[in-house]
Design a protein around this motif. Structure first.
Motif, PDB file in Angstrom:
ATOM      1  N   PHE A   5       0.860  -1.175   0.000  1.00 19.02           N
ATOM      2  CA  PHE A   5       0.000   0.000   0.000  1.00 19.02           C
ATOM      3  C   PHE A   5       0.894   1.221   0.000  1.00 19.02           C
ATOM      4  CE2 PHE A   5      -2.941   3.132   1.574  1.00 19.02           C
ATOM      5  CZ  PHE A   5      -4.166   2.722   1.060  1.00 19.02           C
ATOM      6  N   TYR A   6       0.635   2.149  -0.882  1.00 23.65           N
ATOM      7  CA  TYR A   6       1.458   3.351  -0.989  1.00 23.65           C
ATOM      8  C   TYR A   6       0.600   4.574  -0.698  1.00 23.65           C
ATOM      9  CZ  TYR A   6       3.975   7.233  -3.035  1.00 23.65           C
ATOM     10  OH  TYR A   6       4.580   8.442  -3.229  1.00 23.65           O
ATOM     11  N   VAL A   7       1.083   5.435   0.147  1.00 28.93           N
ATOM     12  CA  VAL A   7       0.425   6.705   0.427  1.00 28.93           C
ATOM     13  C   VAL A   7       1.400   7.811   0.070  1.00 28.93           C
ATOM     14  CG1 VAL A   7      -0.553   8.202   2.206  1.00 28.93           C
ATOM     15  CG2 VAL A   7      -0.943   5.738   2.306  1.00 28.93           C
ATOM     16  N   GLY A   8       0.973   8.713  -0.760  1.00 30.98           N
ATOM     17  CA  GLY A   8       1.819   9.838  -1.129  1.00 30.98           C
ATOM     18  C   GLY A   8       1.058  11.139  -0.983  1.00 30.98           C
ATOM     19  N   VAL A   9       1.771  12.186  -0.671  1.00 27.90           N
ATOM     20  CA  VAL A   9       1.173  13.506  -0.529  1.00 27.90           C
ATOM     21  C   VAL A   9       1.953  14.468  -1.420  1.00 27.90           C
ATOM     22  CG1 VAL A   9       0.665  15.389   1.066  1.00 27.90           C
ATOM     23  CG2 VAL A   9       0.493  13.022   1.849  1.00 27.90           C
ATOM     24  N   GLY A  10       1.260  15.086  -2.309  1.00 29.27           N
ATOM     25  CA  GLY A  10       1.880  16.088  -3.160  1.00 29.27           C
ATOM     26  C   GLY A  10       1.479  17.473  -2.686  1.00 29.27           C
ATOM     27  N   VAL A  11       2.446  18.308  -2.419  1.00 28.67           N
ATOM     28  CA  VAL A  11       2.185  19.644  -1.902  1.00 28.67           C
ATOM     29  C   VAL A  11       2.997  20.642  -2.715  1.00 28.67           C
ATOM     30  CG1 VAL A  11       2.355  21.140   0.114  1.00 28.67           C
ATOM     31  CG2 VAL A  11       1.843  18.719   0.416  1.00 28.67           C
ATOM     32  N   PRO A  12       2.354  21.701  -3.181  1.00 32.68           N
ATOM     33  CA  PRO A  12       3.115  22.730  -3.898  1.00 32.68           C
ATOM     34  C   PRO A  12       4.202  23.318  -2.993  1.00 32.68           C
ATOM     35  CG  PRO A  12       0.754  23.133  -4.059  1.00 32.68           C
ATOM     36  CD  PRO A  12       0.941  22.035  -3.069  1.00 32.68           C
ATOM     37  N   VAL A  13       5.332  23.660  -3.579  1.00 32.39           N
ATOM     38  CA  VAL A  13       6.425  24.257  -2.812  1.00 32.39           C
ATOM     39  C   VAL A  13       6.070  25.726  -2.584  1.00 32.39           C
ATOM     40  CG1 VAL A  13       8.888  24.747  -2.738  1.00 32.39           C
ATOM     41  CG2 VAL A  13       8.060  22.655  -3.833  1.00 32.39           C
ATOM     42  N   GLN A  14       5.401  25.971  -1.455  1.00 31.04           N
ATOM     43  CA  GLN A  14       5.009  27.314  -1.061  1.00 31.04           C
ATOM     44  C   GLN A  14       5.227  27.453   0.434  1.00 31.04           C
ATOM     45  OE1 GLN A  14       1.059  28.254  -2.348  1.00 31.04           O
ATOM     46  NE2 GLN A  14       1.509  27.851  -4.491  1.00 31.04           N
ATOM     47  N   GLU A  15       5.602  28.626   0.862  1.00 34.08           N
ATOM     48  CA  GLU A  15       5.919  28.875   2.268  1.00 34.08           C
ATOM     49  C   GLU A  15       4.791  28.441   3.201  1.00 34.08           C
ATOM     50  OE1 GLU A  15       7.926  29.688   5.605  1.00 34.08           O
ATOM     51  OE2 GLU A  15       8.773  29.716   3.593  1.00 34.08           O
ATOM     52  N   LEU A  20       3.468  21.675   6.950  1.00 37.30           N
ATOM     53  CA  LEU A  20       2.442  20.659   6.733  1.00 37.30           C
ATOM     54  C   LEU A  20       2.994  19.257   6.981  1.00 37.30           C
ATOM     55  CD1 LEU A  20      -0.436  19.953   5.683  1.00 37.30           C
ATOM     56  CD2 LEU A  20       0.625  19.668   3.446  1.00 37.30           C
ATOM     57  N   ARG A  21       2.291  18.474   7.753  1.00 41.18           N
ATOM     58  CA  ARG A  21       2.627  17.073   7.991  1.00 41.18           C
ATOM     59  C   ARG A  21       1.357  16.267   7.777  1.00 41.18           C
ATOM     60  NH1 ARG A  21       6.470  19.465   7.486  1.00 41.18           N
ATOM     61  NH2 ARG A  21       8.282  19.652   8.824  1.00 41.18           N
ATOM     62  N   ALA A  22       1.376  15.314   6.863  1.00 42.11           N
ATOM     63  CA  ALA A  22       0.193  14.521   6.544  1.00 42.11           C
ATOM     64  C   ALA A  22       0.362  13.109   7.099  1.00 42.11           C
ATOM     65  CB  ALA A  22      -0.008  14.473   5.036  1.00 42.11           C
ATOM     66  N   ASP A  23      -0.566  12.713   7.953  1.00 42.63           N
ATOM     67  CA  ASP A  23      -0.585  11.358   8.498  1.00 42.63           C
ATOM     68  C   ASP A  23      -1.542  10.519   7.665  1.00 42.63           C
ATOM     69  OD1 ASP A  23       1.055  12.338  10.508  1.00 42.63           O
ATOM     70  OD2 ASP A  23      -0.571  12.563  11.939  1.00 42.63           O
ATOM     71  N   ALA A  24      -1.450   9.199   7.795  1.00 43.51           N
ATOM     72  CA  ALA A  24      -2.353   8.302   7.073  1.00 43.51           C
ATOM     73  C   ALA A  24      -2.920   7.271   8.041  1.00 43.51           C
ATOM     74  CB  ALA A  24      -1.606   7.594   5.938  1.00 43.51           C
ATOM     75  N   LEU A  25      -4.196   6.955   7.872  1.00 36.89           N
ATOM     76  CA  LEU A  25      -4.868   5.943   8.667  1.00 36.89           C
ATOM     77  C   LEU A  25      -5.473   4.941   7.701  1.00 36.89           C
ATOM     78  CD1 LEU A  25      -5.792   5.124  11.558  1.00 36.89           C
ATOM     79  CD2 LEU A  25      -7.921   6.349  11.061  1.00 36.89           C
ATOM     80  N   ILE A  26      -5.027   3.701   7.783  1.00 38.26           N
ATOM     81  CA  ILE A  26      -5.558   2.635   6.937  1.00 38.26           C
ATOM     82  C   ILE A  26      -6.446   1.769   7.810  1.00 38.26           C
ATOM     83  CG2 ILE A  26      -4.991   0.657   5.475  1.00 38.26           C
ATOM     84  CD1 ILE A  26      -2.269   2.063   4.969  1.00 38.26           C
ATOM     85  N   ILE A  27      -7.700   1.613   7.405  1.00 40.10           N
ATOM     86  CA  ILE A  27      -8.701   0.889   8.185  1.00 40.10           C
ATOM     87  C   ILE A  27      -9.111  -0.351   7.402  1.00 40.10           C
ATOM     88  CG2 ILE A  27     -11.002   1.028   9.212  1.00 40.10           C
ATOM     89  CD1 ILE A  27     -10.621   4.118   9.185  1.00 40.10           C
ATOM     90  N   GLY A  28      -9.191  -1.492   8.089  1.00 33.64           N
ATOM     91  CA  GLY A  28      -9.637  -2.692   7.386  1.00 33.64           C
ATOM     92  C   GLY A  28      -9.729  -3.899   8.292  1.00 33.64           C
ATOM     93  N   PRO A  29     -10.367  -4.938   7.812  1.00 37.57           N
ATOM     94  CA  PRO A  29     -10.513  -6.163   8.593  1.00 37.57           C
ATOM     95  C   PRO A  29      -9.166  -6.841   8.815  1.00 37.57           C
ATOM     96  CG  PRO A  29     -11.362  -6.477   6.374  1.00 37.57           C
ATOM     97  CD  PRO A  29     -10.998  -5.034   6.505  1.00 37.57           C
ATOM     98  N   GLY A  30      -8.992  -7.369  10.014  1.00 39.17           N
ATOM     99  CA  GLY A  30      -7.783  -8.116  10.329  1.00 39.17           C
ATOM    100  C   GLY A  30      -6.612  -7.260  10.778  1.00 39.17           C
TER     101      GLY A  30
END
Length: 90
Positions: A5-15, A20-30
């Motif tokens: 599983f790949y999670v990527g965040v694209g953010v423009p290079v702006q001040e 910005l810090r992006a977390d990821a939550l993957i939800i699923g059975p098991g």
């Protein structure tokens, strides 16, 4: 099963996005249940949503991936992203 599983965040290079810090939550059975400490990091609306999905005694759990606070290098990236990423403004 053995899924990738790949999670990527694209953010423009702006001040305004410098902290910005992006977390990821993957939800699923098991998946394992989050610890109380991990749950406390989630916004209330996300906790409520998770409880709604995982309620009723199901085996639904979640994995929380936190963005590293120090992103002044690319050392936090995996091998694929390290090949095509560079530090900007760092």
């Amino acid at each position: 099963a053995d899924s990738v599983f790949y999670v990527g965040v694209g953010v423009p290079v702006q001040e305004r996005f410098a902290d910005l810090r992006a977390d990821a939550l993957i939800i699923g059975p098991g998946l394992p249940q989050l610890t109380d400490e991990q749950r406390a990091l989630l916004p209330g609306s996300v906790r409520d949503e998770l409880d709604g999905i995982a309620g009723g005694g199901s085996n639904v759990g979640a994995l929380l991936f936190r963005s590293p606070q120090d992103q002044s290098s690319c050392s936090h990236l995996g091998p694929t992203m390290q090949q095509s990423s560079t530090v900007k403004n760092g």
